[in-house]
Scaffold this active site. Structure first.
Site: not given
Ligand code: OAD
Length: 255
Positions: A102, A105, A120, A128, A149, A189, A191
């Site tokens: 997701q 980066d 994502h 553009c 553009c 990593g 949620s």
């Molecule tokens: P979140 O910020 O919702 O969740 C990050 C997760 O990483 C949490 O469960 C933390 O406990 C865990 N975490 C933190 N440090 C860690 C580590 N060192 N090792 C392993 N896990 C760790 O991020 P995402 O689940 O990626 O979407 O969020 C999903 C989407 O929500 C993103 O892609 C983005 C956001 O809005 C868009 O921008 C479309």
């Protein structure tokens, strides 16, 4: 920290053919890229509807561009960490690990993972809105803060998925296929609250995959996980790789 793996997971690891790593912002946290949720999460300080939606972009493209350029600067100054690298090592051990991420980066590719599906988008790309022309992060014409553009004068936007938008069709279909045929899905990593991405580990499990979760905090996926390894990806994944190495050389079976 030494994750002791259940005998069930050991036997899955010993014979798994199709492995999917489903990753979220947490895998990049130890590189210095902020996550979205949690105490210091981006969405605690910023409003997603302003910064990550088409309406927000059209209302204030300069603000959205400033934010994405700020995030690019962070991403360009950080490096893949031991968690990303462990997935590359796993790929060497198993022949293939499909990374379904997701994250935007680019750190999985920079680490050397060869099969990366980006659900994502990718912050290094732009396109553009008028004619669809693609622009790399370096070539985007930023002279006037709101890049337009050179071909058609349309607004250029980052090639990332914003709230309310569909996921890129090809990436989604590839991810559904990979998760549907996985023997082992490692959720790292994330949620697990943003859909449709979060439905993939659930679908993999229903299709027969062993669901392993790596996260320092329990998540909405934890009750569904066959095994939960609690801790940061940068520590747990390298330990997992060590255990896989030992399993594959038969060392664990001898004890
Ligand atoms: P979140 O910020 O919702 O969740 C990050 C997760 O990483 C949490 O469960 C933390 O406990 C865990 N975490 C933190 N440090 C860690 C580590 N060192 N090792 C392993 N896990 C760790 O991020 P995402 O689940 O990626 O979407 O969020 C999903 C989407 O929500 C993103 O892609 C983005 C956001 O809005 C868009 O921008 C479309």
């Amino acid at each position: 920290m030494n994750p002791s793996l259940s005998s069930r997971l050991q036997s899955v690891l010993a014979r798994a053919g199709q492995i999917v790593a489903f990753t979220g912002a947490g895998i990049s946290a130890e590189s210095g890229v902020p996550t979205f949720r949690g105490a210091d999460g981006i969405w605690k300080k910023m409003r997603p509807e302003e910064l990550a939606s088409m309406n927000g972009f059209l209302a204030n493209p300069a603000l959205v561009w400033e934010w994405y350029q700020h995030r690019r600067t962070i991403i360009h100054t950080v490096r893949p960490n031991a968690g990303h690298e462990a997935l590359v090592a796993m790929e060497a051990l198993f022949g293939r690990v499909t990374v379904v991420t997701q994250n935007i980066d680019n750190l999985h590719r920079r680490a050397g993972s060869s099969s990366v599906i980006e659900l994502h988008g990718n912050i290094e790309r732009n396109y553009c809105l008028g004619c669809g022309e693609q622009y790399g992060g370096e070539t985007v014409p930023l002279a006037n803060r709101i890049p337009t553009c050179p071909r058609c004068g349309g607004l250029i936007r980052p090639d990332v998925v914003w709230f309310g938008e569909m996921l890129p069709e090809d990436a989604w279909e590839e991810a559904v296929r990979a998760c549907g045929s996985a023997d082992l899905l490692i959720s790292v990593g994330t949620s697990g609250v943003v859909y449709p991405a979060a439905s993939l580990p659930v679908a993999a499990k229903h299709a027969g995959a062993f669901l392993l979760e790596v996260n320092p905090e329990p998540t909405s996926l934890t009750p569904l996980a066959d095994e939960y390894l609690c801790g940061p990806a940068g520590s747990i994944l390298p330990l997992l790789v060590d255990q896989i190495r030992r399993l594959r050389t038969g060392a664990l079976h001898e004890h």
